[in-house]
Design a protein around this motif. Sequence first.
Motif, PDB file in Angstrom:
ATOM      1  N   THR A 194     -26.709 -28.779 -17.762  1.00 44.40           N
ATOM      2  CA  THR A 194     -26.501 -28.874 -19.144  1.00 44.40           C
ATOM      3  C   THR A 194     -25.838 -27.734 -19.864  1.00 44.40           C
ATOM      4  OG1 THR A 194     -28.928 -28.585 -19.806  1.00 44.40           O
ATOM      5  CG2 THR A 194     -28.321 -30.857 -19.498  1.00 44.40           C
ATOM      6  N   ARG A 195     -25.253 -27.824 -20.574  1.00 48.44           N
ATOM      7  CA  ARG A 195     -24.695 -26.524 -21.521  1.00 48.44           C
ATOM      8  C   ARG A 195     -25.864 -25.790 -22.067  1.00 48.44           C
ATOM      9  NH1 ARG A 195     -20.820 -27.657 -26.339  1.00 48.44           N
ATOM     10  NH2 ARG A 195     -22.709 -28.389 -27.287  1.00 48.44           N
ATOM     11  N   PRO A 196     -25.891 -24.536 -21.528  1.00 50.81           N
ATOM     12  CA  PRO A 196     -26.933 -23.672 -22.043  1.00 50.81           C
ATOM     13  C   PRO A 196     -26.969 -23.360 -23.672  1.00 50.81           C
ATOM     14  CG  PRO A 196     -25.253 -22.307 -21.158  1.00 50.81           C
ATOM     15  CD  PRO A 196     -24.964 -23.643 -20.970  1.00 50.81           C
ATOM     16  N   SER A 197     -28.123 -23.253 -24.036  1.00 52.41           N
ATOM     17  CA  SER A 197     -28.345 -23.121 -25.712  1.00 52.41           C
ATOM     18  C   SER A 197     -27.688 -21.794 -26.034  1.00 52.41           C
ATOM     19  CB  SER A 197     -29.518 -23.527 -26.081  1.00 52.41           C
ATOM     20  OG  SER A 197     -29.906 -23.138 -27.640  1.00 52.41           O
ATOM     21  N   GLY A 198     -27.273 -21.723 -27.343  1.00 49.25           N
ATOM     22  CA  GLY A 198     -26.813 -20.367 -27.740  1.00 49.25           C
ATOM     23  C   GLY A 198     -27.881 -19.584 -28.313  1.00 49.25           C
TER      24      GLY A 198
END
Length: 206
Positions: A194-198
């Motif tokens: 999944t897209r990593p959290s900023g």
Amino acid sequence: VPTSIDSVYVNAWRSSWAELLFTIYSQHPPGFHGLLFNLEDADAGNGVLTSPDQYRFVDLWNHEMVTPVKKNGKTWIPVTIDPFPKQWLETRQEGSNSCIAVYKKSLEVKLEDKFLTFSASSGDRIVITGGDPIYQAIQDTFPTGTNRINYINYLGQNIHKIVIQLYNDNQLMDEVVLKIPDAKPVLITERQPTRPSGVLPAGMVE
């Protein structure tokens, strides 16, 4: 062709689609499992005898790969023949059969986990079957170029054998049989990152 046991008969044939074809007929009720005949006595030809690695030996009756055995300076072919009831002798039910084909290797096949890669430089199609290639078996047809498939998507999970056959028109030009071990672990689903959290979520300890 001379054999190592009485009442089992082998004939050798040459054809346009196989280097050699050995038809086997048994009148031996207990059946047979072992080295039945050798290529030298069968007059297999210089190519098969001097470069056996270039050829593939296949039991077409049971769809199993056959590995020749060197013994006493000769190249022997192991054969398995089913038994039959002794009381069937001298009736129309007597006997068991088998058939061993010798092909010039044309198929390239590789199995990695659930991915099957196969190709051929000759022929007009490749047929993949889950289990023995009988009418009710699950099978698919592919072109002769390089193919890579997830075999589970095509054949299902509950198979113990994959038969890969190369055809030219209606002639079988080569065959490879792969055994799938019982309880072999196979990755069913793919990992999808999944897209990593900023930013760090609230309440999470760094």
